[in-house]
Design an enzyme around this catalytic site. Structure first.
Site, short mmCIF file in Angstrom:
data_model
loop_
_atom_site.label_atom_id
_atom_site.label_comp_id
_atom_site.label_asym_id
_atom_site.label_seq_id
_atom_site.Cartn_x
_atom_site.Cartn_y
_atom_site.Cartn_z
N ARG A 67 0.83 -1.22 0.00
CA ARG A 67 0.00 0.00 0.00
C ARG A 67 0.86 1.26 0.00
O ARG A 67 0.37 2.36 -0.19
CB ARG A 67 -0.98 -0.02 1.18
CG ARG A 67 -2.05 1.04 1.09
CD ARG A 67 -3.33 0.79 1.89
NE ARG A 67 -3.22 -0.12 2.99
CZ ARG A 67 -2.71 0.19 4.20
NH1 ARG A 67 -2.25 1.39 4.42
NH2 ARG A 67 -2.67 -0.72 5.15
N TYR A 77 -14.56 19.89 -13.34
CA TYR A 77 -15.13 18.56 -13.56
C TYR A 77 -16.20 18.27 -12.49
O TYR A 77 -16.00 18.52 -11.31
CB TYR A 77 -14.00 17.52 -13.51
CG TYR A 77 -14.49 16.10 -13.41
CD1 TYR A 77 -15.27 15.54 -14.41
CD2 TYR A 77 -14.17 15.32 -12.30
CE1 TYR A 77 -15.73 14.23 -14.30
CE2 TYR A 77 -14.62 14.01 -12.19
CZ TYR A 77 -15.40 13.48 -13.20
OH TYR A 77 -15.85 12.19 -13.08
N ASP A 100 -6.04 20.97 -11.94
CA ASP A 100 -6.38 19.74 -12.65
C ASP A 100 -5.94 19.93 -14.10
O ASP A 100 -6.52 20.73 -14.84
CB ASP A 100 -7.89 19.46 -12.54
CG ASP A 100 -8.28 18.12 -13.16
OD1 ASP A 100 -7.60 17.67 -14.10
OD2 ASP A 100 -9.29 17.54 -12.72
N LYS A 131 -7.44 9.31 -18.65
CA LYS A 131 -7.74 10.00 -19.92
C LYS A 131 -6.54 9.97 -20.87
O LYS A 131 -6.08 8.92 -21.23
CB LYS A 131 -8.21 11.41 -19.62
CG LYS A 131 -9.20 11.52 -18.46
CD LYS A 131 -10.50 10.78 -18.71
CE LYS A 131 -11.45 11.02 -17.54
NZ LYS A 131 -12.58 10.14 -17.52
#
Ligand SMILES: Cc1ncc(COP(=O)(O)O)c(C=O)c1O
Length: 370
Positions: free
Chosen positions: A46, A97, A168, A193
């Protein structure tokens, strides 16, 4: 920061993060271990994974900072927004977004933070809103309306108020815009993306040159467990290597389609920062290395006609998301939380198909709506 920073982006994308030992494969193997034999630096899956680290070294070099990979764009966004103290205030681009705005609305509804939504196309208003805020959240170009914010001006103004500046950079990618060089503290990506580029995985990333912030975000990633899988990280790195080839070809096609759409009788408005009469054109020329491969346009006959066009496409793929090999198109206004999006606007993520095939499909399907 890696030693790759003096190289140009296409070179970084092609060669950074590769094994260098004689006889090693040019690609790292996919590291499928949840734990590590004691005695080394890596402890548990992790916190550490060699496949993430290769991806992180490439994206960090491209953005000019140090990168942390996350399990999705929203996991990366959450980690940054979570740095705002309880009772603190975040200034958010009103055109951000949908998921980012929903996160903020949810946190505000629970009394976790205060949220100020601002129109970041107005730099002066955006800066004024930063008084008393701990974080300002920018997105430029915005998804889906493709509005631009003056990143350098807002970052400088926000920092004067002591606010951390997050950008972003999903739509632009570091090939077209490097927010850290414009004064931002941290860059966030939906790697899902353009960066991974094949619509086959979800992943996110943050990049910062601020070591203290990096460690805070690393701790958020570990405590929330928002980590990517090794296979996703390996595929994302493979996609990132071809980003220059994919993005620049898609951008050339997008520019041509935007011009033709602007002259199409069934289209009432086109948003594309590369068009000289677009409101973001001057800013795009100043702060970006290209207008990108997203085009948004409004269907003159209204939302029902826009839906009919989507159903009639044969080459374009109707569907959500963006940045893949295939041209994706959708009417964002059909979703809740998209009130600011013009109802008849179609957002098109231009892919790798031949421009003439795309145009023939657009012209035919849109023509039927006129
Ligand atoms: C600009 C932008 N940021 C963040 C996200 C969220 O990324 P993900 O879907 O990988 O969680 C998206 C997803 O569409 C996006 O378009």
């Amino acid at each position: 920061m890696g030693e790759e920073h003096h190289l140009r982006p296409a070179t970084i994308a092609a060669r950074a993060g590769r094994p260098e030992a004689p006889g090693a494969g040019v690609n790292l193997p996919i590291s499928m271990s949840s734990t590590f034999r004691e005695g080394g630096e890596a402890l548990y899956g992790r916190d550490d994974n060699p496949t993430w680290e290769a991806f992180e070294s490439v994206l960090g070099s491209l953005e000019g900072g140090r990168c942390l990979a996350f399990g999705s764009g929203m996991a990366a966004i959450s980690a940054v927004l979570e740095t705002v103290p309880i009772g603190g205030t975040v200034v958010v681009a009103a055109g951000s977004y949908n998921g980012t705005r929903r996160w903020c609305a949810d946190a505000a509804a629970r009394g976790r933070i205060g949220v100020r939504l601002v129109d970041t196309t107005d730099a002066r208003a955006a800066i004024a809103a930063c008084d008393g805020a701990q974080l300002v959240w920018l997105e430029s170009p915005t998804n889906p309306c493709l509005d631009l914010a003056d990143l350098a001006a807002i970052a400088a103004g926000a920092r004067a108020f002591g606010a951390t500046v997050a950008v972003d950079n999903t739509l632009a990618t570091p090939l077209l815009q490097r927010p850290l060089t414009l004064g931002a503290d941290v860059v966030v990506h939906s790697v899902t993306k353009w960066l991974s580029g094949h619509s086959d995985l979800l992943m996110g990333a943050v990049v910062t040159a601020d070591d203290a912030l990096l460690e805070v975000l690393r701790s958020r990633r570990s405590l929330f467990g928002g980590i990517p899988g090794s296979v996703e990280a390996w595929l994302a790195l493979r996609g990132l290597r071809t980003l220059p080839a994919r993005l620049f070809r898609a951008q050339a096609t997008a520019g041509e389609l935007a011009c033709r759409l602007a002259a199409h009788p069934a289209v009432s408005r086109v948003r594309y920062p590369g068009l000289p009469d677009d409101p973001g054109h001057a800013l795009a020329s100043a702060q970006m290395d290209g207008p990108g491969a997203m085009v948004s346009f409004e269907v003159a006959a209204g939302p029902a006609a826009a839906d009919a066009a989507c159903a009639a496409f044969e080459v374009l793929t109707p569907g959500t998301s963006l940045g893949g090999i295939e041209t994706l198109i959708e009417r964002r206004g059909r979703y809740a939380f998209e009130e600011q999006t013009p109802p008849s606007m179609l957002r098109m993520s231009v892919g790798q198909e031949d421009v003439e095939d795309l145009w023939a499909d657009l012209d035919r399907a849109l023509g039927a709506t006129a």
